[in-house]
Design a protein around this motif. Structure first.
Motif, mmCIF file in Angstrom:
data_model
loop_
_atom_site.group_PDB
_atom_site.id
_atom_site.type_symbol
_atom_site.label_atom_id
_atom_site.label_comp_id
_atom_site.label_asym_id
_atom_site.label_seq_id
_atom_site.Cartn_x
_atom_site.Cartn_y
_atom_site.Cartn_z
ATOM 1 N N GLN B 294 0.825 -1.212 0.000
ATOM 2 C CA GLN B 294 0.000 0.000 0.000
ATOM 3 C C GLN B 294 0.860 1.263 0.000
ATOM 4 O O GLN B 294 0.410 2.347 -0.371
ATOM 5 C CB GLN B 294 -0.928 0.019 1.212
ATOM 6 N N LYS B 295 2.102 1.137 0.455
ATOM 7 C CA LYS B 295 2.995 2.302 0.498
ATOM 8 C C LYS B 295 3.955 2.298 -0.684
ATOM 9 O O LYS B 295 4.693 3.255 -0.895
ATOM 10 C CB LYS B 295 3.817 2.285 1.793
ATOM 11 N N ALA B 296 3.979 1.184 -1.422
ATOM 12 C CA ALA B 296 5.025 1.018 -2.432
ATOM 13 C C ALA B 296 4.723 1.813 -3.695
ATOM 14 O O ALA B 296 3.585 1.878 -4.147
ATOM 15 C CB ALA B 296 5.172 -0.457 -2.779
ATOM 16 N N SER B 297 5.766 2.427 -4.264
ATOM 17 C CA SER B 297 5.630 3.056 -5.564
ATOM 18 C C SER B 297 5.625 1.948 -6.624
ATOM 19 O O SER B 297 4.909 2.018 -7.610
ATOM 20 C CB SER B 297 6.788 4.003 -5.837
ATOM 21 N N TYR B 298 6.457 0.926 -6.408
ATOM 22 C CA TYR B 298 6.535 -0.219 -7.318
ATOM 23 C C TYR B 298 6.562 -1.495 -6.481
ATOM 24 O O TYR B 298 7.316 -1.589 -5.510
ATOM 25 C CB TYR B 298 7.810 -0.155 -8.167
ATOM 26 N N GLY B 299 5.722 -2.446 -6.879
ATOM 27 C CA GLY B 299 5.673 -3.687 -6.108
ATOM 28 C C GLY B 299 5.983 -4.892 -6.973
ATOM 29 O O GLY B 299 5.551 -4.979 -8.125
ATOM 30 N N ILE B 300 6.758 -5.802 -6.411
ATOM 31 C CA ILE B 300 7.011 -7.078 -7.085
ATOM 32 C C ILE B 300 6.544 -8.181 -6.158
ATOM 33 O O ILE B 300 7.022 -8.289 -5.024
ATOM 34 C CB ILE B 300 8.513 -7.270 -7.405
ATOM 35 N N VAL B 301 5.576 -8.977 -6.639
ATOM 36 C CA VAL B 301 5.154 -10.130 -5.850
ATOM 37 C C VAL B 301 5.950 -11.318 -6.362
ATOM 38 O O VAL B 301 5.889 -11.647 -7.547
ATOM 39 C CB VAL B 301 3.636 -10.401 -6.020
ATOM 40 N N GLY B 302 6.695 -11.920 -5.481
ATOM 41 C CA GLY B 302 7.488 -13.062 -5.928
ATOM 42 C C GLY B 302 8.424 -13.562 -4.856
ATOM 43 O O GLY B 302 8.439 -13.043 -3.733
ATOM 44 N N ASP B 303 9.199 -14.555 -5.238
ATOM 45 C CA ASP B 303 10.139 -15.197 -4.326
ATOM 46 C C ASP B 303 11.418 -14.354 -4.272
ATOM 47 O O ASP B 303 12.148 -14.261 -5.263
ATOM 48 C CB ASP B 303 10.437 -16.609 -4.842
ATOM 49 N N LEU B 304 11.660 -13.747 -3.130
ATOM 50 C CA LEU B 304 12.805 -12.829 -3.052
ATOM 51 C C LEU B 304 14.124 -13.527 -3.340
ATOM 52 O O LEU B 304 15.067 -12.895 -3.830
ATOM 53 C CB LEU B 304 12.833 -12.109 -1.698
ATOM 54 N N PHE B 305 14.191 -14.831 -3.055
ATOM 55 C CA PHE B 305 15.458 -15.540 -3.299
ATOM 56 C C PHE B 305 15.732 -15.663 -4.803
ATOM 57 O O PHE B 305 16.871 -15.767 -5.231
ATOM 58 C CB PHE B 305 15.428 -16.928 -2.640
ATOM 59 N N GLU B 306 14.656 -15.616 -5.596
ATOM 60 C CA GLU B 306 14.821 -15.646 -7.043
ATOM 61 C C GLU B 306 15.053 -14.210 -7.554
ATOM 62 O O GLU B 306 15.884 -13.967 -8.429
ATOM 63 C CB GLU B 306 13.542 -16.228 -7.671
ATOM 64 N N ILE B 307 14.299 -13.258 -6.964
ATOM 65 C CA ILE B 307 14.337 -11.871 -7.448
ATOM 66 C C ILE B 307 15.677 -11.178 -7.143
ATOM 67 O O ILE B 307 16.227 -10.478 -7.989
ATOM 68 C CB ILE B 307 13.197 -11.046 -6.792
ATOM 69 N N LEU B 308 16.175 -11.366 -5.920
ATOM 70 C CA LEU B 308 17.355 -10.605 -5.475
ATOM 71 C C LEU B 308 18.548 -10.692 -6.428
ATOM 72 O O LEU B 308 19.077 -9.646 -6.837
ATOM 73 C CB LEU B 308 17.774 -11.043 -4.076
ATOM 74 N N PRO B 309 18.981 -11.918 -6.792
ATOM 75 C CA PRO B 309 20.143 -11.964 -7.696
ATOM 76 C C PRO B 309 19.847 -11.347 -9.063
ATOM 77 O O PRO B 309 20.705 -10.664 -9.629
ATOM 78 C CB PRO B 309 20.448 -13.462 -7.823
ATOM 79 N N LEU B 310 18.623 -11.543 -9.555
ATOM 80 C CA LEU B 310 18.264 -10.951 -10.851
ATOM 81 C C LEU B 310 18.311 -9.436 -10.772
ATOM 82 O O LEU B 310 18.815 -8.748 -11.667
ATOM 83 C CB LEU B 310 16.848 -11.397 -11.267
ATOM 84 N N LEU B 311 17.783 -8.901 -9.671
ATOM 85 C CA LEU B 311 17.714 -7.452 -9.499
ATOM 86 C C LEU B 311 19.117 -6.861 -9.389
ATOM 87 O O LEU B 311 19.435 -5.828 -9.991
ATOM 88 C CB LEU B 311 16.883 -7.132 -8.248
#
Lengths: 257, 321
Positions: B294-311
């Motif tokens: 609700q506070k986020a300008s941009y939201g990603i719903v997903g598995d952070l362990f997958e997202i973090l290295p990609l990001l």
């Protein structure tokens, strides 16, 4: 040793606040009031010092509307403080007035060795009163303390500053110490402690009886923070979302340089 | 006439950005601006001249290398008595939050700390100051002079000096004699060389979604690429994964960076209070109903362990490419 602890009662951190129609106060009916979290460390440290120094006594002093602040004073008594004083005052006092009132009441109680308080109250967020109190009482202080060691009439305190750095400060008594998280683990009040605390008399002091300066700030209004525009939920595969995010941060938000 | 005194702070010998933010504000006001600086850094007078600073008072003795509160207090008291400023401003830091409350008592002045906006109304300082860690914003008018405020970093827009005035005069001040009743004997420096959370322009924070203390280090490569300071939610601080000085929230630090990335943080109300002043908020969480969105300008719903290295990889590509 005569130890004072200054405490404040504040809305619980889970509280959702509403502003009253006058625009200058909070609607209080749904607020759960608790002892300011940093003040709990101050009370706990006072108990530890007293228990290590036979013949010591702890006085807890609070500011705020007494009809509710007495609850937090009883909590402090139930934890193990000896005496309690309620200064009956309005909400959202400016820190200079708060410190001046506390200094007058502490001086009336006659003599002090250590004064403890939380480093910050989580309602008005000033982190100023302990330092101001020390100046009104003309004694030294250390603020934001996460460790103390008391030997004879000398105290060594570790003060937390930016980025995890600590200043080691030697300070003579009497003094004011403001407590940070990490100083100790506050105890819960025991059932016998709670029963005992109920029977204690809380000394009450009327605001008007104190000889105080005029307020140093005027509260013009309270507002809720401006709502942010609705955010964007990204979609697609993990890789697609990540690419979209980085592009948006760069091109829309312009926060990547 | 307005007479401003700006308390300057340095980091590794350079003026802090937060000090320049204050000068950015004063250069747009009517009146005279003077500065004070403690310690021995070389002061670049040309920077101050561009902001129209008339004099810069420097307390240069090595005794000022450590923050001795009573010594700093006596020095500032003396300076205020000499130049009689109407408004004294500093950025909110560990040092100023300790020092200015002391000074306010002696000057019988007004002080608002941790403010996010300042303006003058007929010479009177009016500030906006978050109460309850930002759940409410109070507008306060200072009622005594000198009026003083400690302004949070990253709130006033930093612009370069645009005044074409005569060069700032550097005035060296003597150390007053003070018997220290509270004396800093030593400093235990942390290995952390990053900007403090309260000053950082990018913050990467981790929460319980990281599942285990050892996973917290997964945030480090991302923070490194972004030059970010690491923060944490109360849950993981209470669990002992990271020290309290990393906690963001109502019982930790209030932050307002340009970019705040919340990784695996659900967004308890007390956490939101401490970071919702951030300009852009990115939330990464596997629960689409987490309040943080609700506070986020941009939201990603997903598995952070997958997202973090990609990001981390993607930022690297864009920033270094």
């Amino acid at each position: 040793m005569k130890i004072f602890v200054c405490i404040k009662q504040v809305p619980d951190t889970e509280t959702k606040v509403k502003i009253s129609a006058d625009g200058k106060s909070l609607e209080t009916q749904n607020i759960k009031w608790v002892m300011n979290p940093y003040d709990e460390y101050a009370v706990e440290e006072a108990i530890k010092i007293r228990d290590a120094q036979p013949g010591s006594q702890i006085f807890v002093v609070s500011l705020g509307p007494k009809k509710r602040t007495v609850e937090s004073l009883r909590t402090a008594l139930a934890m193990g403080a000896d005496e309690a004083i309620a200064i009956d005052s309005a909400e959202f006092l400016d820190p200079l007035l708060s410190a001046q009132a506390l200094s007058l009441v502490i001086q009336m109680a006659g003599g002090f060795d250590i004064i403890l308080a939380g480093k910050l109250s989580i309602d008005t967020n000033s982190s100023s009163v302990p330092q101001m109190l020390a100046q009104y009482l003309k004694i030294p202080h250390v603020s934001v303390v996460s460790k103390i060691q008391l030997q004879d009439k000398k105290l060594t305190a570790e003060r937390d500053v930016e980025g995890g750095t600590k200043e080691v400060v030697e300070i003579s008594l009497p003094c004011v110490i403001s407590a940070n998280k990490g100083l100790n683990t506050p105890r819960y009040a025991s059932l016998p402690g709670i029963m005992k605390a109920k029977k204690k008399t809380i000394k009450e002091i009327e605001w008007a009886s104190l000889d105080l300066s005029p307020a140093s700030w005027n509260l013009i209004k309270l507002e809720l923070p401006a709502e942010k525009p609705a955010g964007q939920m990204l979609s697609g595969s993990a890789q697609e979302q990540v690419s979209a995010l980085v592009q948006k941060l760069r091109n829309e938000a312009k926060v990547l340089s | 006439m307005n007479s401003f005194l700006i308390f300057l702070e340095t980091h590794s010998g350079q003026l802090k950005k937060s000090s320049l933010e204050l000068l950015s504000w004063t250069q747009a006001q009517e009146g005279e601006t003077n500065c004070v600086i403690f310690g021995s850094p070389a002061v670049d007078v040309s920077v101050l001249s561009a902001y129209g600073v008339k004099k810069c008072f420097q307390f240069k003795n090595t005794a000022f290398d450590l923050y001795q509160s009573e010594l700093y207090l006596e020095s500032l008291k003396g300076l205020c008595a000499e130049i009689k400023p109407t408004t004294v401003l500093a950025s909110a830091s560990s040092l100023t939050k300790d020092l200015f409350p002391m000074l306010a008592v002696h000057q019988n002045s007004s002080l608002a700390s941790d403010v996010t906006q300042i303006q003058l109304q007929n010479g009177k300082l009016e500030v906006k100051k978050p109460f309850l860690a930002g759940k409410v914003v109070a507008t306060l008018q200072m009622a005594r002079q000198p009026q003083m405020a400690l302004v949070r970093p990253n709130q006033i827009t930093w612009v370069t000096g645009q005044k074409n005035s005569s060069p700032t005069v550097l005035v060296e001040k003597q150390k007053p004699d003070v018997k220290l009743l509270a004396e800093v004997k030593s400093v235990i420096r942390s290995s952390q060389s990053k900007l403090d959370l309260t000053e950082a322009s990018v913050v990467v924070s981790g929460g319980r979604g990281l599942k285990d203390a050892k996973n917290f280090s997964l945030l480090e490569p991302l923070a490194l690429v972004l030059g970010a300071t690491l923060g944490a939610s109360r849950a993981v601080v209470d669990a002992g994964w990271v020290p309290h000085n990393m906690q963001v929230g109502q019982t930790g630090k209030t932050v307002a960076p340009a970019l705040y990335i919340a990784v695996g943080i659900s967004g308890a109300i007390q956490h939101l209070a401490g970071m919702s002043g951030s300009k852009y908020i990115v939330a990464i969480n596997n629960d689409p109903n987490a309040p943080i969105f609700q506070k986020a300008s941009y939201g990603i719903v997903g598995d952070l362990f997958e997202i973090l290295p990609l990001l981390t990889q993607e930022f690297k590509k864009v920033l270094e490419g």
